[in-house]
Design a protein around this motif. Sequence first.
Motif, PDB file in Angstrom:
ATOM      1  N   ASP A 177      10.550   4.749 -23.134  1.00 28.64           N
ATOM      2  CA  ASP A 177      11.924   4.373 -23.441  1.00 28.64           C
ATOM      3  C   ASP A 177      12.108   2.857 -23.538  1.00 28.64           C
ATOM      4  N   GLY A 178      11.018   2.107 -23.556  1.00 25.83           N
ATOM      5  CA  GLY A 178      11.091   0.666 -23.762  1.00 25.83           C
ATOM      6  C   GLY A 178      11.250  -0.159 -22.503  1.00 25.83           C
ATOM      7  N   LYS A 179      11.278   0.467 -21.344  1.00 28.73           N
ATOM      8  CA  LYS A 179      11.397  -0.286 -20.093  1.00 28.73           C
ATOM      9  C   LYS A 179      10.020  -0.752 -19.649  1.00 28.73           C
ATOM     10  N   ALA A 180       9.992  -1.895 -19.006  1.00 25.59           N
ATOM     11  CA  ALA A 180       8.725  -2.417 -18.491  1.00 25.59           C
ATOM     12  C   ALA A 180       8.248  -1.544 -17.339  1.00 25.59           C
ATOM     13  N   ARG A 181       6.953  -1.309 -17.269  1.00 23.65           N
ATOM     14  CA  ARG A 181       6.390  -0.531 -16.171  1.00 23.65           C
ATOM     15  C   ARG A 181       6.330  -1.411 -14.936  1.00 23.65           C
ATOM     16  N   THR A 182       6.809  -0.893 -13.822  1.00 25.03           N
ATOM     17  CA  THR A 182       6.833  -1.669 -12.585  1.00 25.03           C
ATOM     18  C   THR A 182       6.148  -0.894 -11.469  1.00 25.03           C
ATOM     19  N   MET A 183       5.760  -1.626 -10.459  1.00 20.85           N
ATOM     20  CA  MET A 183       5.224  -0.997  -9.249  1.00 20.85           C
ATOM     21  C   MET A 183       5.933  -1.603  -8.048  1.00 20.85           C
ATOM     22  N   CYS A 184       6.093  -0.789  -7.036  1.00 22.09           N
ATOM     23  CA  CYS A 184       6.740  -1.229  -5.806  1.00 22.09           C
ATOM     24  C   CYS A 184       5.648  -1.636  -4.828  1.00 22.09           C
ATOM     25  N   ILE A 185       5.676  -2.876  -4.406  1.00 18.82           N
ATOM     26  CA  ILE A 185       4.714  -3.377  -3.424  1.00 18.82           C
ATOM     27  C   ILE A 185       5.447  -3.482  -2.095  1.00 18.82           C
ATOM     28  N   ARG A 186       4.890  -2.829  -1.088  1.00 21.44           N
ATOM     29  CA  ARG A 186       5.556  -2.749   0.212  1.00 21.44           C
ATOM     30  C   ARG A 186       4.806  -3.554   1.257  1.00 21.44           C
ATOM     31  N   GLY A 187       5.580  -4.166   2.129  1.00 21.40           N
ATOM     32  CA  GLY A 187       5.003  -4.868   3.264  1.00 21.40           C
ATOM     33  C   GLY A 187       4.807  -3.895   4.419  1.00 21.40           C
ATOM     34  N   PRO A 188       4.319  -4.379   5.537  1.00 19.88           N
ATOM     35  CA  PRO A 188       4.090  -3.502   6.689  1.00 19.88           C
ATOM     36  C   PRO A 188       5.396  -3.099   7.370  1.00 19.88           C
ATOM     37  N   LEU A 189       5.336  -2.018   8.122  1.00 12.22           N
ATOM     38  CA  LEU A 189       6.492  -1.592   8.906  1.00 12.22           C
ATOM     39  C   LEU A 189       6.706  -2.577  10.052  1.00 12.22           C
ATOM     40  N   ARG A 190       7.956  -2.961  10.256  1.00 12.88           N
ATOM     41  CA  ARG A 190       8.293  -3.897  11.323  1.00 12.88           C
ATOM     42  C   ARG A 190       9.387  -3.304  12.188  1.00 12.88           C
ATOM     43  N   VAL A 191       9.275  -3.507  13.501  1.00  6.89           N
ATOM     44  CA  VAL A 191      10.314  -3.070  14.428  1.00  6.89           C
ATOM     45  C   VAL A 191      11.461  -4.072  14.411  1.00  6.89           C
ATOM     46  N   ASP A 192      11.154  -5.341  14.149  1.00  8.37           N
ATOM     47  CA  ASP A 192      12.150  -6.408  14.101  1.00  8.37           C
ATOM     48  C   ASP A 192      12.602  -6.598  12.654  1.00  8.37           C
ATOM     49  N   ARG A 193      13.894  -6.432  12.418  1.00  9.84           N
ATOM     50  CA  ARG A 193      14.422  -6.560  11.051  1.00  9.84           C
ATOM     51  C   ARG A 193      14.258  -7.983  10.519  1.00  9.84           C
ATOM     52  N   ASN A 194      14.378  -8.984  11.395  1.00  5.86           N
ATOM     53  CA  ASN A 194      14.214 -10.375  10.956  1.00  5.86           C
ATOM     54  C   ASN A 194      12.796 -10.633  10.460  1.00  5.86           C
ATOM     55  N   GLN A 195      11.814 -10.016  11.083  1.00  6.94           N
ATOM     56  CA  GLN A 195      10.433 -10.167  10.625  1.00  6.94           C
ATOM     57  C   GLN A 195      10.269  -9.548   9.234  1.00  6.94           C
ATOM     58  N   ALA A 196      10.936  -8.431   8.984  1.00  7.38           N
ATOM     59  CA  ALA A 196      10.884  -7.809   7.657  1.00  7.38           C
ATOM     60  C   ALA A 196      11.535  -8.728   6.619  1.00  7.38           C
ATOM     61  N   HIS A 197      12.615  -9.433   6.996  1.00  8.56           N
ATOM     62  CA  HIS A 197      13.239 -10.396   6.074  1.00  8.56           C
ATOM     63  C   HIS A 197      12.294 -11.568   5.798  1.00  8.56           C
TER      64      HIS A 197
END
Length: 146
Positions: free
Chosen positions: A99-119
Motif C-alpha cells: 500500500d506504499g507505506k515504508a516497512r518498519t520494525m519495532c526495536i525494544r529496549g529491556p524491561l525496567r522496573v523504574d519508569r525513569n530508567q525506561a525514559h
Amino acid sequence: SRPFCPICLAAMPSARSSPSSSGRSHRGSTSRTQQRRIEASRSRSAVRNRSPGDCGDGTTAPVPPFTAEVVESKARQSTGEKTWRAEIQMPKNMRYNYDGKARTMCIRGPLRVDRNQAHRDAQELEREAKGGDTGSVKALARAMLQ
C-alpha cells in the motif's frame, strides 16, 4: 506401510484390494489416528493483526519514525512489579509495503522496573536513531540487554 491420499490423508487401498471389493472408497475410511493427524495439521497459531505502527501495546495510532516511547509491559512473574520498556519505530529497509507505506520494525529496549530508567533508554535510542541507521539502534538495544 500403505501410501496416504494427499487430499484427505486416508490410507490408499493397496494394489491387491480394490475399492469395489471392500465396498468403500479410500475417502470414507479414516481411522481415529488419521482424524487426529488431520485435526492437528489444521491447527493454527494465534493471528497477529499488527499494523506497522503497532508495537503490541494495543494502540494503533502510527508512531512517527525515530521517536521512542515508553510503554507499560507485563508485570514481573516473580514479584508482580510493573515494568516498562522503551520502543522505537525504525525503517526496516528502503522498500515499501503493497500500500506504499515504508516497512518498519519495532526495536525494544529491556524491561525496567523504574519508569525513569525506561525514559533514559528511550532518549538513548532516539539519540542513536538520529543517524538513520537501523543496525546501530538494534546494536544499542542489544547492548542495553547485557
